[in-house]
Write a protein that holds these residues in place. Sequence first.
Motif, PDB file in Angstrom:
ATOM      1  N   PRO A 279      -1.474   7.449   2.351  1.00  0.00           N
ATOM      2  CA  PRO A 279      -2.923   7.851   1.946  1.00  0.00           C
ATOM      3  C   PRO A 279      -2.675   9.488   1.975  1.00  0.00           C
ATOM      4  O   PRO A 279      -1.955   9.739   2.595  1.00  0.00           O
ATOM      5  CB  PRO A 279      -3.421   7.591   2.917  1.00  0.00           C
TER       6      PRO A 279
ATOM      7  N   GLU B 262      -9.168   5.655   4.919  1.00  0.00           N
ATOM      8  CA  GLU B 262      -9.866   4.515   5.239  1.00  0.00           C
ATOM      9  C   GLU B 262      -9.732   3.118   4.847  1.00  0.00           C
ATOM     10  O   GLU B 262      -9.357   2.551   5.374  1.00  0.00           O
ATOM     11  CB  GLU B 262     -11.801   4.724   5.099  1.00  0.00           C
ATOM     12  N   LYS B 263      -9.532   3.154   3.560  1.00  0.00           N
ATOM     13  CA  LYS B 263      -9.174   1.251   3.187  1.00  0.00           C
ATOM     14  C   LYS B 263      -7.336   1.304   3.859  1.00  0.00           C
ATOM     15  O   LYS B 263      -7.248   0.167   3.683  1.00  0.00           O
ATOM     16  CB  LYS B 263      -8.477   2.079   1.506  1.00  0.00           C
TER      17      LYS B 263
ATOM     18  N   GLU C  67      -8.422  -0.446   7.073  1.00  0.00           N
ATOM     19  CA  GLU C  67      -9.467  -1.413   7.098  1.00  0.00           C
ATOM     20  C   GLU C  67      -8.333  -2.989   7.383  1.00  0.00           C
ATOM     21  O   GLU C  67      -8.226  -3.459   8.039  1.00  0.00           O
ATOM     22  CB  GLU C  67     -10.306  -1.004   6.103  1.00  0.00           C
ATOM     23  N   ALA C  68      -7.714  -2.033   6.442  1.00  0.00           N
ATOM     24  CA  ALA C  68      -6.000  -2.919   5.653  1.00  0.00           C
ATOM     25  C   ALA C  68      -5.881  -3.493   7.514  1.00  0.00           C
ATOM     26  O   ALA C  68      -4.996  -4.378   7.046  1.00  0.00           O
ATOM     27  CB  ALA C  68      -5.202  -2.637   4.585  1.00  0.00           C
TER      28      ALA C  68
ATOM     29  N   ASP D 190     -10.541   8.897   2.127  1.00  0.00           N
ATOM     30  CA  ASP D 190     -11.012   7.550   1.657  1.00  0.00           C
ATOM     31  C   ASP D 190      -9.764   6.470   1.723  1.00  0.00           C
ATOM     32  O   ASP D 190     -10.091   5.528   1.757  1.00  0.00           O
ATOM     33  CB  ASP D 190     -11.197   7.837  -0.452  1.00  0.00           C
ATOM     34  N   GLU D 191      -8.771   7.373   0.696  1.00  0.00           N
ATOM     35  CA  GLU D 191      -7.385   6.588   1.090  1.00  0.00           C
ATOM     36  C   GLU D 191      -6.949   6.268   2.237  1.00  0.00           C
ATOM     37  O   GLU D 191      -6.639   4.933   2.808  1.00  0.00           O
ATOM     38  CB  GLU D 191      -6.173   6.864   0.310  1.00  0.00           C
TER      39      GLU D 191
ATOM     40  N   TRP E 255     -15.648   4.212  11.572  1.00  0.00           N
ATOM     41  CA  TRP E 255     -15.066   4.580  11.704  1.00  0.00           C
ATOM     42  C   TRP E 255     -14.732   2.917  13.422  1.00  0.00           C
ATOM     43  O   TRP E 255     -14.738   1.892  13.206  1.00  0.00           O
ATOM     44  CB  TRP E 255     -13.833   4.843  11.648  1.00  0.00           C
TER      45      TRP E 255
ATOM     46  N   ASN F 277     -16.293   0.125  12.134  1.00  0.00           N
ATOM     47  CA  ASN F 277     -15.723  -0.919  11.411  1.00  0.00           C
ATOM     48  C   ASN F 277     -14.610  -1.707  12.097  1.00  0.00           C
ATOM     49  O   ASN F 277     -14.059  -2.347  11.769  1.00  0.00           O
ATOM     50  CB  ASN F 277     -15.500  -0.935  10.106  1.00  0.00           C
TER      51      ASN F 277
ATOM     52  N   LEU G  42       0.584  -1.422   0.661  1.00  0.00           N
ATOM     53  CA  LEU G  42       0.154   0.171   0.023  1.00  0.00           C
ATOM     54  C   LEU G  42       1.019   1.521   0.529  1.00  0.00           C
ATOM     55  O   LEU G  42       2.149   1.023   0.296  1.00  0.00           O
ATOM     56  CB  LEU G  42      -0.622  -0.134   1.270  1.00  0.00           C
TER      57      LEU G  42
END
Length: 575
Positions: free
Chosen positions: A210, A217-218, A221-222, A214-215, A299, A302, A207
């Motif tokens: 960010p 968040e991804k 999450e990863a 949005d980046e 967040w 999740n 990765l």
Amino acid sequence: MKNYKTMKMILLLSLSASAITACSSQGNDKGNTSTSKPSTENNQTEVTPPDPFGKYAEPVTVTEVLGFNPPEDSRTPKGITPDQNAYFKDLKEMMNIEVKYKWTVPSSQFEQKFSLAMASGDLPDILELDPKNFEKLKKQDMLADLTEAYEQYASPTLKKYMESDGGFAMKTYNADGKQLAIPAFEDPFLSTQLLWIRKDWLDNLNLQAPTTIDELEKVAEAFVKNDPDQNKQNDTYGISLQKTLFFWGFDVRGLFNGFGAYPSIGDAQTAWIKNGEDKLIPGLIQPEVKTALSKLQSWYQNGILNKEFALKDENKAVEDLTSGKVGISYGEWWYPNWPLNLNIDKDPKAEWIAVQIPGLDGPAKSLVPKIRAGKVFAVNKKAKNPEAAIKMINFYIEMGNKQYLEKNKAENGYVYNWFNPRIYNPAQIETIYTEVNKALDAKQTEITLDDENYKNVADVFKAGTDFLAGNTKDASKGVNWGQYYSRAAKDGGWGTTRKIKESGAFVNNEFYGLPTKTQVEKGAQLDKLMQESFTKIIMGASIDEFDKFVSSWKSLGGDDITAEVNAWYGEQAKN
């Protein structure tokens, strides 16, 4: 610096002649006040000015209280307590000043403990105050007038620091011609929010760092779901957060800034931003704050935020960072110095980097104050020796000189973040960055600077050269990396901050006056309301609770504060 070498000679001579001074003072309880001596010219009397570094003939005891974090340098002897700080031994030898603590508590408990002390009137001699408590004690006429003490005893270096902004900060804490506090002001950009992220985790998951929400968040999450530390356990989460949402560290000021929301400058101080040309509005109640809270709520659901964040103080947040449970944290330039250095030492594979905070469409603008003076040093009106506070500041500055470098080390029990009152060169961080990089670029083997900044510059230069060479003979990898990456690395904490400053990627908090009448009276109540309302929303309450919060905030004093802040703003416009 004018008369500086003379001052250093006076200090050294005072150590070797202390016994003579004590015997010859004839009972003078200050031992360094102005003295008169006959002049051979016209039989006039010459007055010898007080010595900023003079030693008291008899011991002078001053009382303090302390809210403290652990020593920032891991080389500090284990088990040392604040009253064992090696600075105190030198202070006694050099100036015959002894410090006695009325009490010490972890920093997370300080505000409550100090509020009780103010309510009971049981205050120490030397006071470390935030603006609200300064204003309260000023109104109660509890603060000593330091005008004469400062004029007579402030060292040339201290005066140079205080005059470096044109005397603006000093004037802020002067009332009716009385200097009631000495402000510890610094470069405002030290407050710039950065995103600290584990690059080794990014690399493990293929990765990139960010640049947008949005980046982010991804990536977060990863970090929760894809085993970023490759230990085959589900034991990590995304973004660090502790229970005090707007604080001095490990909070979410930077995340809100990413949404174009500027609710707080930290430590629960509401931020004020321009609305057009002639009005300030409270960032805390703007629609962008609601948007950021909605994202935080998702967040939390999740698992990007720790489910127990509302129970974590800053110490628990630090534990998660240092133990490798979380890979992202918002914060200022100093994080590598502590606590990220501890994580580096626990996990040699760990690698942290700093990036500009992600925004909705790209890197966002951080909130930056116009003045950074989060604390000031004042003296209890009842104190017997108010000038001792000024002399202690002189002492701390003097301890940064080259002659003390071999002695003044963490492994010898010197814990700088436990010593008060301490004042820094307002341009210290920039001085370190510039001088260290100048020496590194020139491939120098030592620092040639010879002034009060020497120790700080030399320490960072040695840490940087040792880190870059992989040398851990004198300090661990984490310690070396922490000092270098926070202060001198061009892609590090201050290096990244400088780029943000130069690019203009910041928004100013426009209110820099002392707390208004209603802020002093209602501020704590409004802060509690905000904290409770925002925490409930993050943990799942209806997002419409934000609108109820705004209504309550305005009616419980917010509207009055807004009027007072704008009255102040109008006065500034006239000046």
